[in-house]
Motif scaffolding. Structure first.
Motif, PDB file in Angstrom:
ATOM      1  N   HIS A 142      -7.042  -1.482  -1.967  1.00 45.84           N
ATOM      2  CA  HIS A 142      -5.679   0.282  -2.502  1.00 45.84           C
ATOM      3  C   HIS A 142      -6.019  -0.074  -3.480  1.00 45.84           C
ATOM      4  CE1 HIS A 142      -4.123  -3.465  -1.376  1.00 45.84           C
ATOM      5  NE2 HIS A 142      -3.081  -3.034  -2.362  1.00 45.84           N
TER       6      HIS A 142
ATOM      7  N   GLU B  14       0.789   4.224  -2.759  1.00 45.75           N
ATOM      8  CA  GLU B  14       0.845   5.537  -2.794  1.00 45.75           C
ATOM      9  C   GLU B  14       1.458   6.247  -3.233  1.00 45.75           C
ATOM     10  OE1 GLU B  14      -0.461   5.026   1.261  1.00 45.75           O
ATOM     11  OE2 GLU B  14      -2.803   4.443   0.925  1.00 45.75           O
TER      12      GLU B  14
ATOM     13  N   THR C 251      -1.949 -10.373   0.688  1.00 38.38           N
ATOM     14  CA  THR C 251      -2.681  -8.772   0.203  1.00 38.38           C
ATOM     15  C   THR C 251      -4.162 -10.387   0.165  1.00 38.38           C
ATOM     16  OG1 THR C 251      -1.232  -7.939  -0.686  1.00 38.38           O
ATOM     17  CG2 THR C 251      -3.074  -8.025  -1.588  1.00 38.38           C
TER      18      THR C 251
ATOM     19  N   ILE D  48       0.810  -1.085   0.121  1.00 40.52           N
ATOM     20  CA  ILE D  48       0.351  -0.329   0.236  1.00 40.52           C
ATOM     21  C   ILE D  48       0.720   1.121   0.040  1.00 40.52           C
ATOM     22  CG2 ILE D  48      -1.645   0.975   1.166  1.00 40.52           C
ATOM     23  CD1 ILE D  48      -2.927  -1.315   2.378  1.00 40.52           C
TER      24      ILE D  48
END
Length: 343
Positions: free
Chosen positions: A136, A113, A131, A109
């Protein structure tokens, strides 16, 4: 002379002209004489001027950078996939920003980002083993970034995907073991959350069922991860059973190599007493003694096709209303660690 990156303003001060004149000359404007262009180009070369790529990207609304996030960079599998990606995007003028999640959901994540903040043009993602939710990914998609998932599927998440037919590879391997006369076939799986683990286990189960071989729960065991250490731990458990297996199908080659070391330490003969099959067909597999039977995967092609789909999306005039789901076929490579088919 000023230290640091040389700008158009620096060139303009040196020649006592306006920055716009420098800019037009560098962009080969017909309104600047050839003589003046040469003077400006010579100075730019002398001062090691290079265009501000960030400014150009803001102007063009493209950074020409693609974000790649994989579980690990150093493994043969993902380094080969990255080679395929690189070879495809290189000729298109794109660069790669490559990071590894280290099988961490939180790190995955954070990396995505960070890449979104520097405005990469798109993402190529192989999800971590931890995951299990995809908010996300949805956030990235809704922000307008094209995204391609490769190698590990994200069940329930809609996106362009490129995977290998893990089910078919596992089915081939286990059916081969059955045909060589093995009756008590064990399976050491990878991390339970991975789609690849689930698909390979299903191929194993269906191959046994199709060939009327009993499915024995105690012969099915999952490692904590996909490492050789997991192969050692799981194989020790299988060898401590009252009746040990006569074959083991492993999630990957690393697990198979760990299992092989334990089998040999116990003085058990491979393949006479236990046949062993891996998955991935890593280069070292053929150099072990005995050499490892394994399922080959078209890893380079996996990266190549994933990159092609992302580039196609970036170059398309309109966003497609459907997603591509490409499945590449594996092949069983038979070596010394498994018995031969009876003549």
């Amino acid at each position: 002379m000023k230290k640091g990156q040389v700008t158009i303003t620096d060139l303009a001060k040196e020649l006592n002209v306006s920055p716009s004149t420098i800019s037009r000359a560098l962009n080969n404007s017909p309104f600047i004489s050839e003589e003046r262009k040469k003077v400006i180009m010579d100075l730019a070369k002398k001062m090691n001027y290079s265009p501000n790529q960030l400014a150009l990207s803001l102007l063009n609304k493209r950074t020409k950078i693609l974000g790649v996030v994989v579980p690990e960079i150093t493994s043969y599998y993902f380094s080969t996939a990255i080679n395929g990606i690189q070879d495809k995007v290189g000729s298109s003028g794109y660069k790669l920003m490559i990071s590894q999640s280290n099988e961490s959901f939180e790190e995955e994540i954070r990396l995505m980002e960070a890449m979104a903040l520097v405005r990469v043009d798109g993402f190529l993602i192989s999800p971590s083993s931890n995951t299990t939710t995809f908010d996300h990914f949805e956030k990235i998609k809704s922000s307008g970034f094209p995204l391609v998932v490769f190698d590990r599927d994200c069940l329930g998440f809609e996106a362009d995907k490129v995977v290998v037919d893990d089910y078919s590879g596992a089915f081939q391997a286990v059916e081969y073991l059955v045909k060589t006369g093995c009756k008590r076939i064990a399976h050491i799986g990878g991390a339970a959350s991975l789609s690849t683990t689930q698909h390979r286990k299903m191929g194993y189960l269906d191959a046994l069922a199709k060939n009327n071989v009993s499915i024995v729960d105690e012969l099915i065991i999952n490692g904590e991860d996909s490492s050789s250490e997991s192969g050692v731990t799981c194989m020790l458990s299988l060898l401590n059973l009252e009746v040990i297996p006569d074959a083991v199908f492993c999630y990957n080659d690393a697990i198979a190599i760990g299992a092989m070391s334990v089998i040999r330490e116990r003085g058990i003969q491979i393949p006479e007493e236990i046949s062993l099959v891996g998955f991935d067909d890593e280069p070292y597999s053929s150099y072990f003694k005995p050499s490892l039977t394994s399922v080959w995967q078209p890893i380079y092609d996996l990266g190549l096709l994933s990159a092609k789909i992302l580039l196609d999306n970036l170059m398309a005039d309109n966003e497609s209303s459907s997603y591509r789901y490409e499945v590449l076929k594996p092949e069983l490579m038979i070596r010394e660690s498994s018995k031969k088919l009876p003549i």
